[in-house]
Design a protein around this motif. Structure first.
Motif, PDB file in Angstrom:
ATOM      1  N   LYS A 108       0.807  -1.019   0.000  1.00 55.01           N
ATOM      2  CA  LYS A 108       0.042   0.022   0.013  1.00 55.01           C
ATOM      3  C   LYS A 108       0.743   1.177   0.220  1.00 55.01           C
ATOM      4  O   LYS A 108       1.758   1.311   0.725  1.00 55.01           O
ATOM      5  CB  LYS A 108      -0.933   0.061   1.295  1.00 55.01           C
ATOM      6  CG  LYS A 108      -1.877   0.944   1.183  1.00 55.01           C
ATOM      7  CD  LYS A 108      -2.499   1.294   2.852  1.00 55.01           C
ATOM      8  CE  LYS A 108      -3.341  -0.098   2.985  1.00 55.01           C
ATOM      9  NZ  LYS A 108      -4.142   0.158   4.302  1.00 55.01           N
ATOM     10  N   LYS A 135       0.530   5.554   0.141  1.00 53.61           N
ATOM     11  CA  LYS A 135      -0.137   6.624   0.187  1.00 53.61           C
ATOM     12  C   LYS A 135       0.501   7.855  -0.210  1.00 53.61           C
ATOM     13  O   LYS A 135       1.641   8.217   0.133  1.00 53.61           O
ATOM     14  CB  LYS A 135      -0.722   6.900   1.541  1.00 53.61           C
ATOM     15  CG  LYS A 135      -1.776   8.119   1.797  1.00 53.61           C
ATOM     16  CD  LYS A 135      -2.353   7.954   3.080  1.00 53.61           C
ATOM     17  CE  LYS A 135      -3.382   8.992   3.466  1.00 53.61           C
ATOM     18  NZ  LYS A 135      -3.847   9.050   4.789  1.00 53.61           N
ATOM     19  N   GLU A 145      -4.599   6.794  -1.988  1.00 44.76           N
ATOM     20  CA  GLU A 145      -4.025   5.602  -1.523  1.00 44.76           C
ATOM     21  C   GLU A 145      -4.068   4.266  -2.467  1.00 44.76           C
ATOM     22  O   GLU A 145      -5.108   3.887  -2.963  1.00 44.76           O
ATOM     23  CB  GLU A 145      -4.652   5.289  -0.073  1.00 44.76           C
ATOM     24  CG  GLU A 145      -4.075   4.006   0.589  1.00 44.76           C
ATOM     25  CD  GLU A 145      -4.856   3.590   1.827  1.00 44.76           C
ATOM     26  OE1 GLU A 145      -5.443   2.734   2.000  1.00 44.76           O
ATOM     27  OE2 GLU A 145      -4.658   4.689   2.731  1.00 44.76           O
ATOM     28  N   LYS A 197      -3.619   0.814  -3.352  1.00 44.84           N
ATOM     29  CA  LYS A 197      -3.679  -0.625  -2.524  1.00 44.84           C
ATOM     30  C   LYS A 197      -2.620  -1.473  -2.949  1.00 44.84           C
ATOM     31  O   LYS A 197      -1.923  -2.264  -2.027  1.00 44.84           O
ATOM     32  CB  LYS A 197      -4.977  -1.186  -2.898  1.00 44.84           C
ATOM     33  CG  LYS A 197      -6.261  -0.306  -2.297  1.00 44.84           C
ATOM     34  CD  LYS A 197      -7.564  -0.888  -2.551  1.00 44.84           C
ATOM     35  CE  LYS A 197      -7.788  -1.056  -4.049  1.00 44.84           C
ATOM     36  NZ  LYS A 197      -9.369  -1.761  -4.458  1.00 44.84           N
ATOM     37  N   THR A 206      -6.810   3.024  -6.890  1.00 45.80           N
ATOM     38  CA  THR A 206      -6.613   3.646  -5.546  1.00 45.80           C
ATOM     39  C   THR A 206      -7.958   2.986  -4.750  1.00 45.80           C
ATOM     40  O   THR A 206      -8.833   2.709  -5.086  1.00 45.80           O
ATOM     41  CB  THR A 206      -6.620   5.024  -5.687  1.00 45.80           C
ATOM     42  OG1 THR A 206      -7.882   5.792  -6.169  1.00 45.80           O
ATOM     43  CG2 THR A 206      -5.411   5.710  -6.903  1.00 45.80           C
ATOM     44  N   GLU A 207      -7.790   3.643  -3.529  1.00 46.68           N
ATOM     45  CA  GLU A 207      -9.040   3.363  -2.464  1.00 46.68           C
ATOM     46  C   GLU A 207      -9.979   4.044  -2.931  1.00 46.68           C
ATOM     47  O   GLU A 207     -11.392   3.561  -2.737  1.00 46.68           O
ATOM     48  CB  GLU A 207      -8.347   3.793  -1.136  1.00 46.68           C
ATOM     49  CG  GLU A 207      -9.289   3.236  -0.215  1.00 46.68           C
ATOM     50  CD  GLU A 207      -9.018   1.685   0.151  1.00 46.68           C
ATOM     51  OE1 GLU A 207      -9.973   1.010   0.527  1.00 46.68           O
ATOM     52  OE2 GLU A 207      -7.791   1.298   0.213  1.00 46.68           O
TER      53      GLU A 207
END
Length: 491
Positions: A169, A171, A176, A178, A224-225
């Motif tokens: 992960k 950020k 973020e 994954k 991404t998240e």
């Protein structure tokens, strides 16, 4: 989610000369991907903000290097990395790196600020942060065709970094990712005395070592998240009614400030900022020549004292009359790329030939053509403007550089004009004055100056921070183009 603005803070650091006495930062490599240039940028580390999700800090070390912070793993470890448009891989130093750390290094808490806009660099190397795969609950080993842990290696000018390929992960600001693939560097001797922990490439996947997905590719594709892919920037964003300044697009931009006390440098992710460049200009978008580096065609690069509006692009070589064949030979020995000169005043030609008068070109000659239909890349990871040794050598001769690139601070020098053609086939002139390309540093007793041009025989020019500081630069991945406009004094 609004576009992300990453703030840059300038840190003062004394450069070093090639002879080891004080001042020079080129010819010592940290640049990625052979055959790029050998440059080193003086660096320190980062200053934390109260809300790192909204604003991260990039740092400018005497205009030589910028870093920002990313977090990797769960629980996260923070790394100071170089956002580099001249490469494509993400890598950070691993805890298994045997040659990354320097004995007696200082921790981040030991850094101090002289004032709000300029940070002081300690003479002691900053301690690095290391990625510890076993400590992250989200780490995944990437295997090769034999089932073994996959390895990577990236060659640099004076060494390499190499290690293992891992997925975890990541950020970056408020994004973020994954499952970001990156390199765990187990060799770091090339970088151990430079206080950053890794490099984040922002170029295209086609030049990524082992085809690792670049971080911005994952952001643009929605890996991404948040799960939202980024839209293409409108072709004419300043006039398109559909364009929204708070919407995210598949682009990013650099604003490099000339005065960090007046305005911080910034990296914009997901859009650009209309307030960062001149109100009477629109971005001049130049189409990419390939999806490798941020590479494009350059119509010409010309050295001229006079206003470039007087130059006819269809006949750049001028119409001056040479004196005679022997004079041509002598002048070309001194300045191989010099265009036909204007009529010289009495005794000037003799002075030029006999005394190697280096500033004659700025006073008595027509423009000097350095590049005619050549290629260039826009590179945030390069400090200077780099080009072929014959052309840069001739230019630096006129500028009066010594063997270390140093110049007198008070001489009259010409302008350098970069002519770029946009998607409509229209040329725009981007002019660098001596104030833009002569770099000034405070020496022990006096201000010292050096040329912002560096030789590099790579088959293309590199428009690095010297150019990007004068011109706000938008990297439009979705439309495969780079946009330029004159940067404002503040942004």
């Amino acid at each position: 989610m609004a576009p992300l603005k990453l703030k840059l803070t300038k840190h003062q650091a004394p450069p070093r000369r090639l002879d080891g006495t004080n001042l020079t930062w080129w010819n010592s490599p940290i640049k990625i991907l052979d055959p790029l240039e050998k440059l080193v940028r003086e660096v320190t580390d980062w200053k934390k903000l109260s809300n790192p999700d909204d604003i991260s800090i990039l740092k400018n070390y005497d205009g030589m290097l910028f870093t920002c912070d990313i977090e990797i793993g769960d629980p996260p470890t923070r790394f100071s990395i170089v956002p580099d448009t001249g490469s494509s891989n993400l890598w950070v130093m691993a805890d298994s790196c045997l040659d990354c750390e320097v004995e007696g290094c200082r921790t981040e808490d030991e850094e101090f600020l002289k004032d709000d806009c300029v940070a002081s660099q300690s003479k002691v190397t900053r301690c690095h942060n290391f990625y510890q795969r076993s400590a992250s609950t989200t780490s995944q080993i990437v295997t090769d065709e034999t089932g073994s842990h996959k390895t990577f290696s990236i060659q640099y000018g004076s060494g390499e970094t190499a290690g293992m390929v891992t997925r975890d992960k990541v950020k970056f600001g408020s994004w973020e990712i994954k499952d970001q693939t990156f390199g765990e560097a187990q060799q770091g001797a090339t970088f151990r005395q430079l206080p950053f922990d890794g490099i984040m490439g922002l170029a295209f996947k086609s030049i990524s070592v082992d085809k690792m997905d670049p971080v911005f590719d994952n952001i643009a594709l929605g890996n991404t998240e948040q799960g939202m892919s980024l839209s293409k920037l409108p072709i004419h964003p300043e006039t398109d009614r559909e364009y929204r300044s708070q919407k995210q697009y598949s682009c990013f931009a650099f604003y490099l400030s000339k005065d960090e006390c007046r305005a911080h440098s910034q990296l914009h992710i997901g859009n650009f900022d209309r307030g960062c460049y001149a109100k009477d200009e629109e971005l001049h978008f130049v189409p990419l020549s390939s999806r490798t580096y941020w590479a494009f065609n350059v119509s010409s690069i010309i050295v001229a004292e006079d206003n470039m509006e007087a130059v006819e692009f269809g006949d750049r070589r001028g119409k001056g009359e040479w004196k005679n064949a022997s004079d041509i030979t002598e002048l070309q020995k001194l300045h191989p790329n010099m265009l036909p000169p204007k009529s010289f005043p009495d005794n000037i030609l003799e002075d030029v030939i006999n005394n190697n008068n280096k500033d004659f070109a700025t006073r008595y000659s027509d423009p000097m053509l350095l590049c005619d239909d050549c290629k260039a890349i826009a590179d945030s990871g390069t400090s200077l403007i780099a080009g072929p040794s014959d052309d840069i050598g001739a230019l630096n001769l006129i500028l009066g550089t010594n063997e270390y690139g140093m110049v007198a601070c008070d001489e009259i020098r010409p302008n350098v004009h970069v002519v770029l053609k946009n998607e409509k086939g229209e040329d725009r002139i981007f002019t660098l004055t001596p104030d833009d390309y002569i770099l000034r540093f405070q020496g022990e007793t006096v201000v010292e100056c050096m040329s912002g041009f560096q030789t590099l025989d790579a088959g293309f020019w590199i428009l690095g921070d010297v150019f990007m500081r004068k011109f706000y630069t938008v990297f439009d991945q979705g439309n495969e183009r780079v946009g330029f406009a004159t940067a404002n004094e503040s942004c």
